[in-house]
Structures are given as structure tokens and as C-alpha cells.
Design an enzyme around this catalytic site. Structure first.
Site, PDB file in Angstrom:
ATOM      1  CB  SER A 156       3.190  -8.207 -35.890  1.00 41.96           C
ATOM      2  OG  SER A 156       2.440  -7.871 -34.755  1.00 41.96           O
ATOM      3  CG  ASP A 306       1.482 -10.457 -31.343  1.00 36.64           C
ATOM      4  OD1 ASP A 306       2.129 -10.859 -30.365  1.00 36.64           O
ATOM      5  OD2 ASP A 306       1.851  -9.483 -32.030  1.00 36.64           O
ATOM      6  CG  ASP A 308       5.888 -10.621 -32.755  1.00 37.15           C
ATOM      7  OD1 ASP A 308       4.655 -10.455 -32.701  1.00 37.15           O
ATOM      8  OD2 ASP A 308       6.698  -9.675 -32.693  1.00 37.15           O
TER       9      ASP A 308
END
Length: 582
Positions: A156, A306, A308
Site C-alpha cells: 500500500s 497510492d 497499489d
């Protein structure tokens, strides 16, 4: 067993020479990293695992990933062996299949192939993305391609030294009970020497841009309601070096938006995230380059994602005309209110619909749900619990949308995880509609507050790193559990909800009530008489203890907004002082 003894086990024949050399170097140099690398096993939690990359039991590497994947393979073979899925029926086989995606982080691509090899070595077919793809596209692909499960390699928005591993089930949502606990049991019973690393490339199907188009079309179909002013909206977008460079610009153009400026330096994928200290769109600093570009282009909305591509940050023009980052609750308030308003206008609300939220998210969503005559279901922190809601009530109640305070939102149930692409399309539609009607999204938010009451939130993170830090966080939770505050910001604490003990202590009654409708979790919530809410929980992915503070007031007119905002900000600061958080 001492840390040194644990480390020496990694010098055995089960490990490759590169790993043994790295471990020997840690031992010979008496490096302080030796303790942190081996003092515990990297936790495979209820959704997967996340950690610093390197050798050792407490690091993400070939062997900890292999152990996790071998354990998952063992469980999937137990669950699906011989079962014909819709996807396998087309080929006339009973082949178990798993989709795998990975983000831009260092080693993600290599880890993706490693994980694929372990699965194929166990006779499981793999649908492996050729290059970086966002997490929500993986969730979508599991459902779209009728897979038995999915895996995404991502950490993440963690710092560059981290990577991670998330597991999805056949509904496209992250694993939840009973599967999560059963998989964890298999993982921890798998020895390193039992891992099958020798994959079978014949069982890999490579997927790429053709799947992007299917996913993008679904995002547009589930996230658009009207075509107003799209050609006149000025957008600035940045992927912050993450995966959404593959999907979001294309999706915005296909949805009809004409004026899209990209932060070109940050559209280059990189696991080092060279232009930011943290690739986290929750932080204004991560969007600084995008905001600078917005000044040049006179943008109406700035959006960043972000690494991902499941979280999004949105910045819009405030009352002074300056670009300001909205917090996660504010973003979700705008998106949810707009969707429900559109559903109501289209006559689609029958009383059998619901929205999803979490226990640490603002209570404004109860008020919004009540206004539009739908239910608001609440689960533990994490979108997997919203995914579970959808599955639990499928065929009984219609899921409309869901969100959590940590900058995550999903529209419809075609993706069973937070989805920045669909949410961005929706946010830009709202911004275009607002502009066409002579207002900004910020002013639209104020109008919503006048209807529901004004809520304001603050997140306080206390970082405690390493082994000592983990123990300190445990002690802090113990103290807050045993010695709850009597008052916060001048208002008496009326309720103490303990999700670990599954109790709700009502102070005025001096009585604890059983609260077993939500699974156990190490979370405390304090409610005061004036509606202030404070949630306390250790982070599941970072060395932090988190305090989510929500305060509220009545907002009668737009003219009162600035004064009310200052008062609520001051109130959050009072709560910080009362909890002695520095």
C-alpha cells in the site's frame, strides 16, 4: 530458542546460497538488524502480511512468501480439488485458478512470479498480470475471470523498504472467517523445506491491457449518473509513481473528461517514490507537485492515488479559492450523499438497500443513510469487512456504496475492495456538476453539513518502532482499556465500547452490555455526551497506535462554517491533551 539460534537455522540446506550469505553477514557483523530480522515470525494476519524486505523470519522474502503461498495452496486444494468452477467448465477441466497482480514496489514483479511458481508447482493455474496493475483491478479480475482466489503483492502506502501480500477469495474480496483462520493455520504448519518452488510455466496465463479495458468499462458503468459539464472541468492527476498510470488517465478520457493534466514526473512507476517522502495521498505533501501544477492550470480538482491504486486523495478549491486536501471522511461524505441523491431521483431506493462503513469512520454516514431511507452497516476496520457485508446480504439487500476514513471508497459491488478508479470517475462527475451549477465541491460539502450536521475528524498517530515499540503499544492499549477517560474536551464519557471484550459499558447505567454482532478486535471506542467519538487501535500494518477523533456540531448557515470549523479543530486539540498524546 535465541535469536542467534533462529538465524543459524537459515544456514541450512533448505535455503539458497544468497540467503545463507546474507544471514552469515548479519551474524558476523553482530548487526542490530539480526534481532529485528529473527526475533519473531512475520505475522500472516487475517488478510495477508506486510513487512520490511530482507532475510529472516520477520522479513518479507522468498521463504516467508513461499511459506504463505504453500499454505494457501494446501488450503485451496482442500477446498476446491475436483470442484468445477464456471471458469474451469469452459475448458472442460476442474482446474483451480488464482489471479496475481503486483504493484510498483521494488521486487514486486519478481515476488509475483515467485508466488506464481509455488502455485503452479502445486498444480494450480495462475492468471498473472504482465506488468504493474492496481489492487482493485485484481479484485475485479477474480470475479470477472471466475477465479478461486487472488493475490496482490503490495505494501500500500508504506515506505519503500516494505512490501506485502494480500489474499482474495472467489468473491473478489479479501479473505475473512472462516477461510482466513484456516489459511493461517496451514501457513504456520508449513515448513520451509516443504515449499514447492519449481513452477510450471504451462499453467500460467499472462494477462494485460485487454483486461484493463474490461475493468475500465465496469468502472464507468458503475460510477456515472449524469453527463454535465465534463468538458469544462480542469483536472490534475498524479499516480505518485504507482500503478494507476495504467488505468486512471484512460478511464477519465473514456468517461468524457477533456481537460486532464498529469504530473508527468510522478507518472513514472518507481518503488523508490523519488519525488515524495511518503507515497500516501492522505498527506498533503504527497500531492504538493500536483497542487503546484493546479496553480498553473487553474484546476478545479486535484487527485492522487497510492502505489497499489486503491486509495485516493482529493483536493478541491476551498472558500478562499485555494486548493485544499479533503480528509477521507469528507471525500466519502460527498460521494455517498451524491450517489444516494441520484438513486432517490431515479426512484431506485426501495428500503432494501444499504451502504457500508467501518467502526473508525465518521458517524455522519448513519445520518446520510437515514435521510435517504437506506441502511448503514458497519464492520471492523478494513474493506474486507465491507466485502463480507455484500456477500452476506447478496440477494436480500442491494449494496450501493461504501467507504472508510483512510481514503478508500467503492461504488457498486463489481469490485469487492476500495477502488480509486471508479471513485475518481465519480468524484470528477460531481466536481463537473458542481462547477456547472456555480459552486465547488467544498461548497457542496458545506450544504451537506447543513442537512446532516457538521462533522470534523482528526487522526493522531503515535509511532513506536521495533520490538520495544510493539510492547509499548500493547501497554498503551492495556492502560486505555483498564483506565478509560472520564471526560473528553469537557464532555463526560457516556459509553465505552471494547471490541476485544465485545462489551459496551454504559456509564450512566454502570452496566456492561454484550456486543457480539462484530468479530473481536483490539479496538476501543469512547463516546461522550455531546457526540464526540474517539477510537483507539493499533495499526495492523505499521508500527503505530492510532487515535481517530470525531467531533460534531449543528451548522445552520454557510456563513457560520469557518467559525464552526475553528471550534471543532480546537476541540480535537483538547481531546489530544486530555488523552496526553504528544
Amino acid at each position: 530458542m535465541t535469536t542467534l539460534e533462529k538465524a543459524k537455522l537459515w544456514l541450512g540446506d533448505s535455503f539458497d546460497q544468497e540467503t545463507k550469505d546474507a544471514v552469515q553477514t548479519l551474524i558476523d557483523s553482530n548487526s542490530p538488524d539480526l534481532e529485528d530480522s529473527f526475533y519473531r515470525e512475520l505475522e500472516f494476519g487475517t488478510g495477508g502480511m506486510r513487512g520490511i524486505m530482507g532475510v529472516g523470519t520477520n522479513r518479507l522474502n522468498k521463504y516467508t512468501l513461499g511459506q504463505a503461498t504453500q499454505g494457501l495452496a494446501n488450503y485451496m486444494l482442500q477446498q476446491f480439488q475436483g470442484e468445477e468452477t464456471e471458469g474451469s467448465a469452459k475448458s472442460g477441466t476442474s482446474q483451480i485458478s488464482v489471479a496475481i497482480a503486483y504493484d510498483v514496489r521494488n521486487n514486486s514483479k519478481e515476488f509475483g512470479k515467485l508466488v506464481a511458481d509455488v502455485l503452479t508447482a502445486n498444480g494450480i493455474k495462475v492468471l498473472l498480470f504482465k506488468n504493474h496493475r492496481p489492487t482493485p483491478e485484481l479484485s475485479f479480475t477474480v470475479r470477472d475471470r471466475k477465479c478461486n482466489g487472488g493475490i496482490v503483492l503490495t505494501a500500500s502506502h508504506n515506505p519503500p523498504e516494505y512490501n506485502g501480500y494480500k489474499v482474495y477469495w472467489n468473491d473478489g474480496a479479501q479473505i475473512v472467517p472462516p477461510h482466513d483462520e484456516a489459511i493461517i493455520k496451514e501457513v504456520y504448519s508449513t515448513k520451509f523445506e516443504d515449499i514447492k518452488f519449481d513452477g510450471n510455466d504451462d499453467l500460467i496465463e499472462w494477462i494485460g491491457e485487454e483486461q484493463d479495458d474490461v475493468y475500465i468499462n465496469a468502472c464507468i458503468e458503475n460510477s456515472t449518473y449524469q453527463d454535465v459539464g465534463k468538458g469544462n472541468l480542469n483536472i490534475v492527476f498524479t499516480s505518485i509513481h504507482g500503478t494507476t498510470y495504467t488505468t486512471v488517465p484512460k478511464a477519465l478520457e473514456k468517461a468524457g473528461f477533456k481537460k486532464i493534466d498529469l504530473v508527468k514526473e510522478q507518472m513514472i512507476p518507481s518503488g523508490n517514490f523519488p519525488t515524495v517522502d511518503s507515497p500516501n495521498p492522505e498527506e498533503p505533501a504527497a500531492l504538493e507537485m500536483a497542487m503546484d501544477l493546479a496553480k498553473i492550470t487553474n484546476a478545479d480538482i486535484v487527485i492522487g492515488t497510492d502505489p497499489d491504486g486503491d486509495r485516493l486523495g482529493i483536493a478541491v478549491r476551498n472558500l478562499e479559492g485555494e486548493i485544499q486536501l479533503l480528509n477521507g471522511n469528507q471525500c466519502n461524505t460527498i460521494l455517498t450523499y451524491y450517489i444516494l441523491d441520484q438513486w432517490k431521483k431515479q426512484g431506485k431506493i426501495t428500503g432494501k438497500e444499504f451502504i457500508g462503513s467501518t467502526i473508525v469512520t465518521s458517524d455522519i454516514f448513519f445520518d446520510i443513510a437515514e435521510k435517504f431511507g437506506v441502511d448503514c452497516k458497519v464492520g471492523l476496520t478494513g474493506f474486507k469487512w465491507i466485502g463480507k457485508m455484500i456477500r452476506d446480504f447478496e440477494g436480500q439487500e442491494k449494496f450501493i456504496c461504501g467507504g472508510e476514513e483512510s481514503f478508500g471508497f467503492m461504488t457498486g459491488d463489481f469490485v469487492r475492495d476500495k477502488d480509486s478508479c471508479g471513485s475518481i470517475i465519480l468524484a470528477c462527475e460531481i466536481a463537473a456538476w458542481c462547477k456547472a451549477n456555480g459552486k465547488t465541491m467544498y461548497e457542496y460539502l458545506i450544504e451537506i453539513y447543513q442537512e446532516t450536521g457538521m462533522y470534523y475528524e482528526g487522526l493522531i498517530n503515535i509511532v513506536k518502532k521495533g520490538r520495544d515499540g510493539a510492547e509499548e503499544i500493547q501497554n498503551m492499549m492495556k492502560n486505555f482499556r483498564e483506565n478509560p477517560p472520564k471526560s473528553l474536551a469537557g464532555s463526560l464519557v457516556e459509553e465505552v465500547k471494547d471490541f476485544k471484550e465485545q462489551t459496551n459499558f454504559v456509564v450512566s447505567e454502570n452496566e456492561k452490555h454484550v456486543m457480539d454482532d462484530i468479530p473481536k478486535s483490539n479496538v476501543l471506542i469512547y463516546y461522550t455526551q455531546d457526540g464526540t467519538k474517539v477510537c483507539v487501535r493499533p495499526s495492523g500494518t505499521e508500527p503505530k497506535i492510532k487515535f481517530y477523533v470525531s467531533v460534531k456540531d449543528v451548522l445552520e448557515s454557510k456563513a457560520d462554517f469557518k467559525d464552526k470549523l475553528k471550534a471543532l479543530e480546537a476541540k480535537i486539540e483538547e481531546v489530544r491533551k486530555d488523552l496526553q498524546l504528544n
